[in-house]
Write a protein that holds these residues in place. Structure first.
Motif, PDB file in Angstrom:
ATOM      1  N   GLN A   1       0.789  -1.232   0.000  1.00 52.30           N
ATOM      2  CA  GLN A   1       0.000   0.000   0.000  1.00 52.30           C
ATOM      3  C   GLN A   1       0.824   1.286   0.000  1.00 52.30           C
ATOM      4  O   GLN A   1       0.381   2.306  -0.537  1.00 52.30           O
ATOM      5  CB  GLN A   1      -0.941   0.015   1.225  1.00 52.30           C
ATOM      6  CG  GLN A   1      -1.908  -1.148   1.270  1.00 52.30           C
ATOM      7  CD  GLN A   1      -2.724  -1.168   2.559  1.00 52.30           C
ATOM      8  OE1 GLN A   1      -2.770  -0.181   3.300  1.00 52.30           O
ATOM      9  NE2 GLN A   1      -3.368  -2.290   2.833  1.00 52.30           N
ATOM     10  N   SER A   2       2.006   1.256   0.618  1.00 49.15           N
ATOM     11  CA  SER A   2       2.783   2.493   0.751  1.00 49.15           C
ATOM     12  C   SER A   2       4.254   2.171   1.004  1.00 49.15           C
ATOM     13  O   SER A   2       4.733   2.270   2.143  1.00 49.15           O
ATOM     14  CB  SER A   2       2.218   3.344   1.902  1.00 49.15           C
ATOM     15  OG  SER A   2       2.938   4.546   2.043  1.00 49.15           O
ATOM     16  N   PRO A   3       4.996   1.766  -0.038  1.00 47.97           N
ATOM     17  CA  PRO A   3       6.416   1.410   0.129  1.00 47.97           C
ATOM     18  C   PRO A   3       7.213   2.557   0.762  1.00 47.97           C
ATOM     19  O   PRO A   3       6.966   3.731   0.475  1.00 47.97           O
ATOM     20  CB  PRO A   3       6.877   1.144  -1.309  1.00 47.97           C
ATOM     21  CG  PRO A   3       5.624   0.782  -2.041  1.00 47.97           C
ATOM     22  CD  PRO A   3       4.544   1.636  -1.432  1.00 47.97           C
ATOM     23  N   GLY A   4       8.158   2.167   1.614  1.00 51.36           N
ATOM     24  CA  GLY A   4       8.992   3.174   2.269  1.00 51.36           C
ATOM     25  C   GLY A   4       9.474   2.683   3.618  1.00 51.36           C
ATOM     26  O   GLY A   4       9.457   1.482   3.914  1.00 51.36           O
ATOM     27  N   ASN A   5       9.904   3.603   4.449  1.00 53.39           N
ATOM     28  CA  ASN A   5      10.433   3.265   5.767  1.00 53.39           C
ATOM     29  C   ASN A   5       9.373   2.618   6.651  1.00 53.39           C
ATOM     30  O   ASN A   5       8.205   3.015   6.637  1.00 53.39           O
ATOM     31  CB  ASN A   5      10.968   4.516   6.458  1.00 53.39           C
ATOM     32  CG  ASN A   5      12.204   5.066   5.765  1.00 53.39           C
ATOM     33  OD1 ASN A   5      13.024   4.316   5.266  1.00 53.39           O
ATOM     34  ND2 ASN A   5      12.319   6.388   5.728  1.00 53.39           N
ATOM     35  N   LEU A   6       9.797   1.642   7.437  1.00 50.78           N
ATOM     36  CA  LEU A   6       8.892   0.966   8.368  1.00 50.78           C
ATOM     37  C   LEU A   6       8.520   1.878   9.530  1.00 50.78           C
ATOM     38  O   LEU A   6       7.361   1.938   9.936  1.00 50.78           O
ATOM     39  CB  LEU A   6       9.554  -0.308   8.902  1.00 50.78           C
ATOM     40  CG  LEU A   6       8.777  -1.089   9.975  1.00 50.78           C
ATOM     41  CD1 LEU A   6       7.473  -1.620   9.410  1.00 50.78           C
ATOM     42  CD2 LEU A   6       9.637  -2.231  10.522  1.00 50.78           C
ATOM     43  N   TYR A   7       9.510   2.621  10.039  1.00 51.17           N
ATOM     44  CA  TYR A   7       9.293   3.452  11.219  1.00 51.17           C
ATOM     45  C   TYR A   7       9.216   4.933  10.849  1.00 51.17           C
ATOM     46  O   TYR A   7       9.764   5.378   9.844  1.00 51.17           O
ATOM     47  CB  TYR A   7      10.410   3.250  12.238  1.00 51.17           C
ATOM     48  CG  TYR A   7      10.506   1.839  12.759  1.00 51.17           C
ATOM     49  CD1 TYR A   7       9.556   1.325  13.632  1.00 51.17           C
ATOM     50  CD2 TYR A   7      11.566   1.007  12.373  1.00 51.17           C
ATOM     51  CE1 TYR A   7       9.644   0.030  14.112  1.00 51.17           C
ATOM     52  CE2 TYR A   7      11.663  -0.293  12.845  1.00 51.17           C
ATOM     53  CZ  TYR A   7      10.693  -0.777  13.708  1.00 51.17           C
ATOM     54  OH  TYR A   7      10.782  -2.058  14.179  1.00 51.17           O
ATOM     55  N   PHE A   8       8.534   5.646  11.720  1.00 51.11           N
ATOM     56  CA  PHE A   8       8.448   7.100  11.604  1.00 51.11           C
ATOM     57  C   PHE A   8       8.964   7.671  12.911  1.00 51.11           C
ATOM     58  O   PHE A   8       8.523   7.259  13.997  1.00 51.11           O
ATOM     59  CB  PHE A   8       6.984   7.512  11.379  1.00 51.11           C
ATOM     60  CG  PHE A   8       6.739   8.996  11.479  1.00 51.11           C
ATOM     61  CD1 PHE A   8       7.103   9.849  10.443  1.00 51.11           C
ATOM     62  CD2 PHE A   8       6.135   9.548  12.609  1.00 51.11           C
ATOM     63  CE1 PHE A   8       6.874  11.213  10.533  1.00 51.11           C
ATOM     64  CE2 PHE A   8       5.900  10.908  12.710  1.00 51.11           C
ATOM     65  CZ  PHE A   8       6.268  11.744  11.661  1.00 51.11           C
ATOM     66  N   THR A   9       9.925   8.566  12.844  1.00 53.35           N
ATOM     67  CA  THR A   9      10.439   9.202  14.066  1.00 53.35           C
ATOM     68  C   THR A   9      10.179  10.697  13.988  1.00 53.35           C
ATOM     69  O   THR A   9      10.196  11.293  12.904  1.00 53.35           O
ATOM     70  CB  THR A   9      11.943   8.950  14.249  1.00 53.35           C
ATOM     71  OG1 THR A   9      12.661   9.499  13.143  1.00 53.35           O
ATOM     72  CG2 THR A   9      12.245   7.463  14.370  1.00 53.35           C
ATOM     73  N   GLN A  10       9.946  11.266  15.145  1.00 52.25           N
ATOM     74  CA  GLN A  10       9.630  12.694  15.195  1.00 52.25           C
ATOM     75  C   GLN A  10      10.065  13.255  16.547  1.00 52.25           C
ATOM     76  O   GLN A  10       9.906  12.587  17.577  1.00 52.25           O
ATOM     77  CB  GLN A  10       8.120  12.891  15.011  1.00 52.25           C
ATOM     78  CG  GLN A  10       7.684  14.333  14.833  1.00 52.25           C
ATOM     79  CD  GLN A  10       6.177  14.415  14.629  1.00 52.25           C
ATOM     80  OE1 GLN A  10       5.392  14.146  15.535  1.00 52.25           O
ATOM     81  NE2 GLN A  10       5.767  14.804  13.424  1.00 52.25           N
ATOM     82  N   PRO A  11      10.611  14.484  16.588  1.00 51.15           N
ATOM     83  CA  PRO A  11      10.982  15.079  17.877  1.00 51.15           C
ATOM     84  C   PRO A  11       9.735  15.405  18.698  1.00 51.15           C
ATOM     85  O   PRO A  11       8.829  16.076  18.218  1.00 51.15           O
ATOM     86  CB  PRO A  11      11.750  16.348  17.479  1.00 51.15           C
ATOM     87  CG  PRO A  11      11.303  16.656  16.082  1.00 51.15           C
ATOM     88  CD  PRO A  11      10.982  15.344  15.447  1.00 51.15           C
ATOM     89  N   ARG A  12       9.684  14.894  19.900  1.00 46.53           N
ATOM     90  CA  ARG A  12       8.562  15.141  20.811  1.00 46.53           C
ATOM     91  C   ARG A  12       9.080  15.763  22.108  1.00 46.53           C
ATOM     92  O   ARG A  12      10.257  15.652  22.442  1.00 46.53           O
ATOM     93  CB  ARG A  12       7.823  13.827  21.127  1.00 46.53           C
ATOM     94  CG  ARG A  12       7.254  13.105  19.895  1.00 46.53           C
ATOM     95  CD  ARG A  12       6.063  13.826  19.322  1.00 46.53           C
ATOM     96  NE  ARG A  12       5.533  13.169  18.139  1.00 46.53           N
ATOM     97  CZ  ARG A  12       4.471  12.359  18.134  1.00 46.53           C
ATOM     98  NH1 ARG A  12       3.852  12.072  19.264  1.00 46.53           N
ATOM     99  NH2 ARG A  12       4.041  11.838  17.006  1.00 46.53           N
ATOM    100  N   VAL A  13       8.165  16.379  22.853  1.00 46.05           N
ATOM    101  CA  VAL A  13       8.528  17.051  24.110  1.00 46.05           C
ATOM    102  C   VAL A  13       8.224  16.132  25.285  1.00 46.05           C
ATOM    103  O   VAL A  13       7.106  15.634  25.427  1.00 46.05           O
ATOM    104  CB  VAL A  13       7.759  18.377  24.266  1.00 46.05           C
ATOM    105  CG1 VAL A  13       8.148  19.051  25.583  1.00 46.05           C
ATOM    106  CG2 VAL A  13       8.059  19.299  23.089  1.00 46.05           C
ATOM    107  N   GLY A  14       9.240  15.913  26.125  1.00 48.50           N
ATOM    108  CA  GLY A  14       9.080  15.024  27.275  1.00 48.50           C
ATOM    109  C   GLY A  14       9.093  15.770  28.597  1.00 48.50           C
ATOM    110  O   GLY A  14       8.795  16.972  28.666  1.00 48.50           O
ATOM    111  N   LYS A  15       9.454  15.053  29.645  1.00 46.37           N
ATOM    112  CA  LYS A  15       9.486  15.637  30.990  1.00 46.37           C
ATOM    113  C   LYS A  15      10.455  16.820  31.030  1.00 46.37           C
ATOM    114  O   LYS A  15      11.526  16.784  30.436  1.00 46.37           O
ATOM    115  CB  LYS A  15       9.910  14.581  32.017  1.00 46.37           C
ATOM    116  CG  LYS A  15       9.841  15.050  33.465  1.00 46.37           C
ATOM    117  CD  LYS A  15      10.223  13.944  34.414  1.00 46.37           C
ATOM    118  CE  LYS A  15      10.040  14.363  35.868  1.00 46.37           C
ATOM    119  NZ  LYS A  15      10.853  15.491  36.271  1.00 46.37           N
TER     120      LYS A  15
END
Length: 309
Positions: free
Chosen positions: A153-167
């Protein structure tokens, strides 16, 4: 139940929930109305003496006659369970969220918003370590299925990473299974029938399967299993400009799932963000092992196909 004023406007979802708890819900508007008119309406609703709750939900000035009438209700109402409470108390007791006032001079909503103590943190970490085992097993099971669906359905990277805000507002890289086509148009909010999301990606979002790789973030100590949603740092910058109290949710680490996620639909605008923040603050303020178990149970209901809301 009788509500005096419209300072806090209930969402359709909240009204639906309240209608299950109360046989009748009547709202008496105060703003820009004659005092005698308001008093007459109050008397009509309270005449039957069969309601058990009055909620003070007004920011308009209340006249002396209305105040006298309200203070006398405790003696007039025959129902022994009758009580009067403020909207702030009501929202926490019946809607399980913290009321955030429009007037930022009132900081009472910040009471007891604090990090976990040592004992609470130890319980949280124990739950985290147990969850890592189950999430790792789930990851090994779903990974080949996700890979196969993406190839079709959508060839490409398995994972998606993104900068998120934590503690403490620390930035970290959050891991997820990719649910959108690569190089999709940039838009921080997903919409109904969003064309950027491929078919299996939509299924993963609805069942939370896309969140499974975040066990890596738990292992690294960046997240808990349960906590406020880890938001994209770009969105957080915008939220903190429009909601000055938004950073209060960062006194604890974010979670894969949380009280806001299982009680409110996916956010699409700043008002949704404020609503979810109310649930996040309630979770932090009223944290308990029982509340933790409730979040886990409601999350399971989402995963097996129930709404959980």
């Amino acid at each position: 139940m009788l509500i005096l004023g419209r300072k806090y406007k209930f969402t359709p979802l909240e009204l639906k929930r309240l209608n299950k708890k109360f046989d009748n819900i009547n709202i008496v508007r105060c703003r820009n109305r004659d005092e005698n008119e308001v008093l007459k309406e109050l008397e009509e609703y309270t005449k039957p003496n069969d309601f058990d709750l009055l909620v003070l939900n007004t920011k308009a000035k209340v006249g002396d006659d209305i105040i006298k009438y309200l203070t006398s209700l405790q003696f007039k109402i025959k129902n022994s369970s009758f009580k009067i409470m403020t909207i702030e108390q009501f929202v926490e007791e019946f809607l399980f969220k913290c009321y955030i006032p429009e007037n930022l001079n009132d900081l009472n909503y910040l009471t007891n918003i604090r990090p976990y103590n040592k004992f609470e943190y130890a319980i949280k970490k124990t739950i985290d370590y147990i969850s890592i085992v189950f999430l790792w097993i789930a990851h090994q099971y779903f990974k080949p299925k996700v890979q196969k669906a993406m190839q079709e359905q959508s060839p490409g990277n398995l994972y998606f990473t993104q900068p998120r805000v934590g503690k403490d507002a620390q930035i970290f890289q959050c891991y997820k299974f990719r649910t959108m086509h690569e190089n999709s148009e940039h838009n921080p909010y997903t919409q109904e029938n969003d064309t950027r999301i491929f078919t299996y990606g939509d299924f993963m979002r609805k069942t939370r399967i896309d969140e499974i790789p975040q066990y890596k973030n738990i292992l690294k100590g960046e997240m808990h299993l349960i906590g406020p949603r880890a938001e994209w740092n770009i969105l957080v910058e915008d939220y903190e400009k429009k909601l000055p109290y938004y950073h209060e949710r960062h006194v604890v680490a974010p979670g894969i799932t949380g009280w806001a996620q299982v009680n409110y639909p996916y956010g699409r605008n700043i008002e949704d963000t404020k609503q979810k923040l109310m649930y996040d603050l309630y979770y932090i303020k009223h944290w308990s092992l029982l509340l933790e178990m409730k979040v886990i149970w409601k999350t399971v209901m989402v995963v097996v196909g129930k709404k959980g809301l």
